[in-house]
Design an enzyme around this catalytic site. Structure first.
Site, short mmCIF file in Angstrom:
data_model
loop_
_atom_site.label_atom_id
_atom_site.label_comp_id
_atom_site.label_asym_id
_atom_site.label_seq_id
_atom_site.Cartn_x
_atom_site.Cartn_y
_atom_site.Cartn_z
N ASP A 18 -11.03 2.21 3.70
CA ASP A 18 -11.41 0.57 3.51
C ASP A 18 -12.99 0.64 3.34
O ASP A 18 -13.04 -0.80 3.09
CB ASP A 18 -10.77 -0.02 4.78
N GLN A 64 -4.88 -1.64 9.35
CA GLN A 64 -4.54 -2.92 8.86
C GLN A 64 -5.07 -4.04 9.62
O GLN A 64 -4.80 -4.15 10.97
CB GLN A 64 -3.04 -3.22 8.64
N LYS A 71 0.97 -1.29 0.04
CA LYS A 71 0.00 0.02 -0.08
C LYS A 71 0.89 1.21 -0.09
O LYS A 71 0.66 2.26 -0.75
CB LYS A 71 -0.98 0.05 1.07
C1 BQF Z 1 -1.08 -10.41 -5.95
C2 BQF Z 1 -5.27 -9.65 2.35
C3 BQF Z 1 -6.18 -11.56 3.49
C4 BQF Z 1 -6.43 -10.73 4.64
C5 BQF Z 1 -6.00 -9.36 4.89
C6 BQF Z 1 -1.16 -8.05 -4.73
C7 BQF Z 1 -1.76 -8.09 -2.32
C8 BQF Z 1 -2.13 -9.41 -2.60
C9 BQF Z 1 -1.64 -10.10 -3.55
C10 BQF Z 1 -2.27 -7.27 -1.14
C11 BQF Z 1 -5.02 -8.53 1.32
C12 BQF Z 1 -4.65 -9.28 0.08
C13 BQF Z 1 -4.43 -7.33 1.70
C14 BQF Z 1 -1.40 -9.47 -4.73
C15 BQF Z 1 -3.94 -6.56 0.56
C16 BQF Z 1 -4.54 -8.17 -1.18
O1 BQF Z 1 0.02 -9.91 -6.51
O2 BQF Z 1 -1.41 -11.31 -6.03
C17 BQF Z 1 -1.48 -7.37 -3.47
O3 BQF Z 1 -1.51 -6.59 -0.67
N1 BQF Z 1 -3.61 -7.30 -0.41
C18 BQF Z 1 -4.72 -6.89 2.79
O4 BQF Z 1 -4.34 -5.65 3.04
O5 BQF Z 1 -5.22 -7.33 3.87
C19 BQF Z 1 -5.46 -8.98 3.53
C20 BQF Z 1 -5.79 -10.97 2.39
#
Ligand code: BQF
Length: 277
Positions: free
Chosen positions: A118, A95, A51
């Site tokens: 969010d 987060q 992020k």
């Molecule tokens: C990719 C998330 C579960 C629980 C809390 C790019 C992200 C992930 C994968 C990423 C996720 C999942 C995020 C890829 C943010 C998605 O290239 O496939 C980016 O950073 N995510 C989160 O903030 O909290 C989570 C999944």
């Protein structure tokens, strides 16, 4: 079968946002996101890093608050209150998941809904459900954007969502409904899941079990969107869908990584830019 390239589509969106942020700067308006990370969950650290990198690329200022797992609810609430009252801060992101001793609902409710990029605050969730403007949860918003930018129409389609979480499944269903899809939500207590999913034109999978969805869950020619993300023993990422088994049966499918994940980040950035408008 056509692969939906979420990485590429997310880059396109980020480039559009970059132009927008440059225009805003000419009007003297800056975009600032406050990112709060509590504790040392390694996956959360990766997501927060993604992020912050995206903010930097687009020209959004990011303020980073990294707090120990021992942080109290009072300390976190007081930081949020400070950021709510700071007019230079447009967006606030906490987060998830939070350490178990902190009640997530209470923290989410403390964020000013107009800074809740969010889209988790009950006011924004309520707005979505009654068709009013407001911030929408980034992952389901990203799925809609992926479908639209891939030329896949939702109207009149039989849409099946697997999973009923507040962050993905429920808002996903609301968004598909808003696009005039015919929507079914399934979950862990659904009887004969396979018979429901195999009627889906558009199947959105957010179960939380690696490679759970095999070809026998999927209708020939369906669109399959995989929201799952799991790290396997060999360190590679996989989704809730058994990609190698399912892909050839679909018309469109998202990979993991590089599918929905990057779109989640892009939609967060979009919400941040919209928070200053
Ligand atoms: C990719 C998330 C579960 C629980 C809390 C790019 C992200 C992930 C994968 C990423 C996720 C999942 C995020 C890829 C943010 C998605 O290239 O496939 C980016 O950073 N995510 C989160 O903030 O909290 C989570 C999944």
């Amino acid at each position: 079968m056509q692969l939906i390239n979420g990485k590429e589509i997310s880059m396109q969106i980020k480039d559009e946002l970059k132009v927008k942020v440059e225009e805003l700067k000419k009007e003297g308006k800056e975009v600032t996101l406050a990112v709060i990370l509590v504790g040392d969950d390694p996956a959360s650290a990766v997501y927060v890093g993604n992020k912050k990198k995206a903010c930097e690329y687009i020209g959004i200022n990011s303020l980073s608050y990294e707090l120990p797992a021992s942080t109290t609810r009072e300390e976190l609430l007081s930081l949020i209150s400070k950021l709510n009252n700071d007019e230079k801060v447009n967006g606030i992101l906490v987060q998830l998941p939070l350490p178990k001793h902190i009640n997530e609902d209470e923290i989410i409710k403390a964020i000013d809904p107009s800074k809740d990029v969010d889209g988790f605050h009950p006011e924004n969730v309520g707005r979505l459900s009654i068709g009013q403007k407001g911030f929408v949860s980034c992952t389901p918003a990203g799925v809609i954007e992926l479908l639209k930018r891939s030329g896949i129409s939702i109207e009149g389609k039989n849409c099946v969502v697997i999973g009923r979480s507040n962050i993905v499944g429920k808002p996903m269903a609301m968004l598909l409904l808003r696009e005039n899809g015919t929507v079914t939500i399934t979950h862990s207590r659904t009887a004969d899941l396979k018979s429901v999913t195999s009627k889906a034109d558009i199947l959105v999978v957010a179960i939380g079990k690696p490679k759970f969805i095999t070809a026998d869950y999927v209708k020939e020619g369906a669109v399959v969107i995989d929201v799952g993300i799991h790290r396997m023993e060999n360190k590679k990422l996989c989704g809730d869908v058994d990609f190698d088994d399912v892909a050839e049966k679909t018309s469109f499918i998202t990979p993991v990584p590089g599918g929905v994940g990057p779109m989640t980040i892009a939609m967060l950035m979009k919400n941040c830019v919209e928070s200053v408008l």
